[in-house]
Motif scaffolding. Structure first.
Motif, PDB file in Angstrom:
ATOM      1  N   SER A 279       1.093  -1.013  -0.015  1.00  0.00           N
ATOM      2  CA  SER A 279      -0.042  -0.130  -0.028  1.00  0.00           C
ATOM      3  C   SER A 279       0.871   1.359   0.127  1.00  0.00           C
ATOM      4  O   SER A 279       0.463   2.142  -0.617  1.00  0.00           O
ATOM      5  CB  SER A 279      -0.883  -0.265   1.094  1.00  0.00           C
ATOM      6  OG  SER A 279      -0.093   0.230   2.342  1.00  0.00           O
ATOM      7  N   LEU A 282       2.232   1.735  -3.544  1.00  0.00           N
ATOM      8  CA  LEU A 282       1.354   2.458  -4.413  1.00  0.00           C
ATOM      9  C   LEU A 282       1.009   3.703  -4.179  1.00  0.00           C
ATOM     10  O   LEU A 282       1.124   4.532  -5.112  1.00  0.00           O
ATOM     11  CB  LEU A 282       0.068   1.560  -4.060  1.00  0.00           C
ATOM     12  CG  LEU A 282      -1.178   2.055  -4.856  1.00  0.00           C
ATOM     13  CD1 LEU A 282      -0.953   1.754  -6.172  1.00  0.00           C
ATOM     14  CD2 LEU A 282      -2.496   1.131  -4.655  1.00  0.00           C
ATOM     15  N   ARG A 286       1.911   6.540  -6.707  1.00  0.00           N
ATOM     16  CA  ARG A 286       0.942   7.685  -7.277  1.00  0.00           C
ATOM     17  C   ARG A 286       1.438   9.223  -7.181  1.00  0.00           C
ATOM     18  O   ARG A 286       1.227  10.169  -7.951  1.00  0.00           O
ATOM     19  CB  ARG A 286      -0.161   7.488  -6.414  1.00  0.00           C
ATOM     20  CG  ARG A 286      -1.086   6.320  -7.095  1.00  0.00           C
ATOM     21  CD  ARG A 286      -2.483   6.210  -6.227  1.00  0.00           C
ATOM     22  NE  ARG A 286      -3.102   5.116  -6.837  1.00  0.00           N
ATOM     23  CZ  ARG A 286      -4.010   4.202  -5.910  1.00  0.00           C
ATOM     24  NH1 ARG A 286      -4.044   4.472  -4.463  1.00  0.00           N
ATOM     25  NH2 ARG A 286      -4.557   3.222  -6.384  1.00  0.00           N
ATOM     26  N   VAL A 302       2.026   0.743 -10.890  1.00  0.00           N
ATOM     27  CA  VAL A 302       0.911   1.118 -10.234  1.00  0.00           C
ATOM     28  C   VAL A 302      -0.213   0.048 -10.284  1.00  0.00           C
ATOM     29  O   VAL A 302      -0.831  -0.415  -9.523  1.00  0.00           O
ATOM     30  CB  VAL A 302       0.385   2.533 -10.571  1.00  0.00           C
ATOM     31  CG1 VAL A 302      -1.033   2.852 -10.200  1.00  0.00           C
ATOM     32  CG2 VAL A 302       1.331   3.452  -9.607  1.00  0.00           C
ATOM     33  N   GLU A 303      -0.330  -0.335 -11.826  1.00  0.00           N
ATOM     34  CA  GLU A 303      -1.396  -1.329 -12.001  1.00  0.00           C
ATOM     35  C   GLU A 303      -1.115  -2.413 -11.134  1.00  0.00           C
ATOM     36  O   GLU A 303      -1.875  -3.067 -10.717  1.00  0.00           O
ATOM     37  CB  GLU A 303      -1.053  -1.691 -13.527  1.00  0.00           C
ATOM     38  CG  GLU A 303      -2.357  -0.985 -14.355  1.00  0.00           C
ATOM     39  CD  GLU A 303      -2.114  -1.521 -15.887  1.00  0.00           C
ATOM     40  OE1 GLU A 303      -1.862  -2.569 -16.127  1.00  0.00           O
ATOM     41  OE2 GLU A 303      -2.001  -0.320 -16.587  1.00  0.00           O
ATOM     42  N   TYR A 305       0.801  -3.158  -8.479  1.00  0.00           N
ATOM     43  CA  TYR A 305       0.527  -2.915  -6.955  1.00  0.00           C
ATOM     44  C   TYR A 305      -1.022  -2.863  -6.596  1.00  0.00           C
ATOM     45  O   TYR A 305      -1.610  -3.325  -5.608  1.00  0.00           O
ATOM     46  CB  TYR A 305       0.917  -1.722  -6.493  1.00  0.00           C
ATOM     47  CG  TYR A 305       2.647  -1.576  -6.599  1.00  0.00           C
ATOM     48  CD1 TYR A 305       3.307  -2.506  -6.461  1.00  0.00           C
ATOM     49  CD2 TYR A 305       3.155  -0.076  -6.921  1.00  0.00           C
ATOM     50  CE1 TYR A 305       4.812  -2.514  -6.411  1.00  0.00           C
ATOM     51  CE2 TYR A 305       4.428  -0.072  -6.938  1.00  0.00           C
ATOM     52  CZ  TYR A 305       5.179  -1.116  -6.771  1.00  0.00           C
ATOM     53  OH  TYR A 305       6.780  -1.088  -6.871  1.00  0.00           O
ATOM     54  N   GLU A 306      -1.830  -2.480  -7.504  1.00  0.00           N
ATOM     55  CA  GLU A 306      -3.334  -2.322  -6.906  1.00  0.00           C
ATOM     56  C   GLU A 306      -3.931  -3.671  -7.091  1.00  0.00           C
ATOM     57  O   GLU A 306      -4.658  -4.002  -6.448  1.00  0.00           O
ATOM     58  CB  GLU A 306      -4.095  -1.509  -8.453  1.00  0.00           C
ATOM     59  CG  GLU A 306      -4.015   0.104  -7.834  1.00  0.00           C
ATOM     60  CD  GLU A 306      -4.321   0.897  -9.240  1.00  0.00           C
ATOM     61  OE1 GLU A 306      -4.544   2.113  -8.753  1.00  0.00           O
ATOM     62  OE2 GLU A 306      -4.447   0.565 -10.221  1.00  0.00           O
ATOM     63  N   LYS A 307      -3.549  -4.453  -8.224  1.00  0.00           N
ATOM     64  CA  LYS A 307      -3.972  -5.860  -8.241  1.00  0.00           C
ATOM     65  C   LYS A 307      -3.525  -6.886  -7.023  1.00  0.00           C
ATOM     66  O   LYS A 307      -4.151  -7.603  -6.366  1.00  0.00           O
ATOM     67  CB  LYS A 307      -3.212  -6.761  -9.361  1.00  0.00           C
ATOM     68  CG  LYS A 307      -4.055  -6.046 -10.621  1.00  0.00           C
ATOM     69  CD  LYS A 307      -3.794  -7.244 -11.758  1.00  0.00           C
ATOM     70  CE  LYS A 307      -4.047  -6.385 -13.099  1.00  0.00           C
ATOM     71  NZ  LYS A 307      -3.090  -6.557 -14.004  1.00  0.00           N
ATOM     72  N   LEU A 309      -2.836  -5.413  -4.072  1.00  0.00           N
ATOM     73  CA  LEU A 309      -3.171  -4.851  -2.745  1.00  0.00           C
ATOM     74  C   LEU A 309      -4.014  -5.762  -1.759  1.00  0.00           C
ATOM     75  O   LEU A 309      -5.278  -6.179  -2.534  1.00  0.00           O
ATOM     76  CB  LEU A 309      -3.849  -3.295  -2.979  1.00  0.00           C
ATOM     77  CG  LEU A 309      -3.877  -2.528  -1.940  1.00  0.00           C
ATOM     78  CD1 LEU A 309      -2.252  -2.158  -1.317  1.00  0.00           C
ATOM     79  CD2 LEU A 309      -4.428  -1.096  -2.450  1.00  0.00           C
TER      80      LEU A 309
END
Ligand SMILES: O=C(O)CCC(=O)C(=O)O
Ligand SMILES: [Fe+2]
Length: 574
Positions: A279, A282, A286, A302-303, A305-307, A309
């Motif tokens: 987190s 991420l 950002r 970022v893409e 990390y979002e997955k 998270l």
């Protein structure tokens, strides 16, 4: 010189699917191709010169004496920069005068109510200006000449400038101090030496007269050294400091900086990812995209990390496992609290006395002996040398210092766990060396003349300089210690030639005590049992120097030559 355990190898980072920051990033506004070539040539020239000169800037961080030389270099550079600023100032004043003149002509004459060009003199000067004056100003050689003079003066110092290895070594020194003395990183970056106490409150470990706070870029460099070695525990702490400083007002870009806020965010994000804090990785990525919205690598991360998270508490970085010191906790505790620890004090009948050892040389001026520990037997001799003698020994060693080595199989090697420079002094170097030999022989009752005793080894520590837990005696039959053909090192006599402001004690790990650096005093201990086997209780270390310039001199005494002075026994306890 001997260690019972080997060094770990190094591993390349391969993280499935995630793009790490490319390592060779061009530095902004610096070193274009021809200059890079020149810098490389200068480095090579320096390497050749170093091979010929006894003292050279190589491994500057390993000895405070060399770091002192860097002050002289920087002082010269300050003078050259002053000249550059003055010359550029004069040049810009001239440019400003030209600007003012042309601006006035336009506002007062050409643009005024009367037609300026009706005057042939004004028409002529306009033509001349546009044909020549402007070109002379715009293509002036002044700026180039001034910059070249400044560069030349820097290049003249090239062989005395620190190398990348020095920056790495100095940064590693700071991280070592952080670890061994449990220093609070934010305070350290703010120029204060503080440790979190049990209650979480910060307590001063050392109060310095002048605080020397670090910039965002300084912290970036320390974090980057850790990052490049995949040590994300340290990179997280230092890059966090860097980001905070870069974010603060006035903390942004400066011409001298190596990194930027974006660089620090980039490295910090990836360090967090590597320690399991997705987190934070991420949110930092950002933030980075605000400054660099088209960075494809960061967009991809970022893409991902979002997955990745998941809810739950983020992991916190774990200090890397010790590669060298099996007894790290005991070592660090002893370094933090110099002096005997409670159990030793209670159990041992320790004492001090005036000691002549039956030697006529000591009858009139007995040694001030203090028994510090019985197991291992460690004896301190107060005021063993005078200030003048200590100074003389350091002066003799000064031009002979070389990076300290340790036994590695049959050879000798430089290692991160011993950071110092050392020099060997024969008694022919000066009468003071022979005088010390005689005094050591008198208090120990041992034969210390070469080859029963090694030459005097004078040591100067560097930034965070230390010597992690080791034995002075050889633990393998192939050790270089046996090259003298006089057996193993039966005893050590070590003289403190300087004081230090903080840190640098000698810690006896199994003895559970540490000896603070007291200038001019000396300690003696037996490395071998009377049956010739190594005494494991003598495992000892030179703690990192926190503040100060530590010098010691070692006299290692060998088995052969002591036959009638130090009896043997088959009892393994003796
Ligand atoms: O500097 C110290 O306190 C210890 C040095 C040491 O153990 C050595 O040089 O072998
Ligand atoms: Fe030692």
């Amino acid at each position: 010189m001997e260690r019972g355990w080997g060094e770990g190898g190094c591993r390349l980072l391969q993280e499935e699917g995630f793009s790490q920051i490319p390592t060779a990033r061009p530095r902004r506004g610096r070193a274009k191709l021809p200059e890079m070539k020149l810098a490389r040539c200068l480095q090579l020239a320096c390497l050749c010169a170093c091979a010929l000169l006894p003292t050279c800037a190589a491994d500057m961080f390993t000895s405070l004496l060399d770091v002192r030389q860097a002050i002289i270099v920087e002082r010269k550079l300050i003078g050259h920069l002053r000249t550059y600023i003055d010359e550029e100032w004069d040049r810009l004043q001239d440019v400003r005068r030209f600007y003012g003149k042309v601006w006035r002509l336009h506002s007062e004459l050409y643009g005024g109510p009367s037609d300026g060009l009706a005057n042939p003199l004004l028409a002529f000067t306009l033509i001349k200006r546009l044909h020549a004056d402007w070109l002379n100003v715009v293509y002036s050689h002044g700026a180039r000449d001034n910059a070249q003079a400044l560069r030349r003066s820097l290049e003249q110092e090239a062989d005395k400038l620190p190398k990348a290895e020095d920056v790495r070594g100095a940064a590693r020194g700071l991280m070592r101090l952080q670890d061994v003395y449990a220093l609070h990183v934010s305070s350290l970056a703010a120029g204060r030496f503080r440790r979190a106490s049990g209650s979480g409150r910060l307590a001063d470990v050392y109060t310095s007269a002048v605080a020397a706070p670090l910039s965002g870029d300084d912290c970036f460099l320390v974090g980057k050294v850790a990052y490049d070695e995949e040590d994300y525990y340290h990179s997280v702490a230092w890059l966090q400091e860097s980001v905070e400083r870069f974010r603060s007002p006035g903390g942004g870009r400066s011409p001298e900086n190596e990194g930027t806020l974006e660089d620090a965010l980039d490295h910090l994000a990836f360090s967090h990812f590597k320690t399991g804090n997705v987190s934070r990785a991420l949110s930092l990525s950002r933030e980075l995209l605000h400054h660099d919205p088209l960075n494809r690598r960061v967009l991809r991360n970022v893409e991902k990390y979002e997955k990745l998270l998941v809810a739950g508490p983020p992991a916190s970085p774990v200090r890397p496992a010790a590669k060298h010191v099996k007894t790290r906790d005991a070592y660090e505790r002893l370094c933090q609290a110099a002096g005997p620890q409670a159990p030793t004090l209670k159990s041992a009948p320790l004492f001090c006395d005036y000691f002549t050892n039956g030697s006529p040389a000591l009858t009139l001026l007995p040694a001030k002996r203090e028994v510090l520990s019985l197991r291992p037997l460690v004896v301190l001799f107060h005021r063993f040398v005078t200030d003048d003698e200590a100074q003389r020994i350091k002066d003799l060693a000064r031009t002979r210092l070389q990076r300290s080595v340790v036994a590695s199989g049959e050879k000798q090697a430089t290692v991160d766990y011993r950071i110092s420079k050392s020099a060997w002094l024969k008694d022919s170097a000066h009468s003071v060396v022979g005088e010390l030999d005689r005094r050591i022989a008198a208090v120990t009752g041992l034969n210390v003349t070469h080859p029963s005793g090694e030459y005097l080894q004078v040591v100067n520590y560097g930034i965070g300089g230390h010597y992690e837990a080791h034995f002075d005696h050889a633990t393998s039959p192939s050790s270089p210690v046996f090259r003298l053909n006089t057996g193993n090192r039966v005893a050590t006599f070590m003289i403190y030639l300087s004081s230090v402001e903080a840190g640098g004690s000698t810690a006896f790990i199994y003895g559970n005590f540490s000896v603070p650096v007291v200038k001019n005093s000396a300690i003696f201990w037996w490395n071998l049992h009377r049956n010739g086997s190594g005494d494991e209780d003598t495992l000892h270390a030179g703690c990192p120097v926190l503040i100060g310039d530590k010098w010691v001199a070692n006299k290692w005494i060998h088995e052969y030559g002591q036959e009638f002075r130090h009896g043997c026994s088959l009892n393994p306890e003796e």
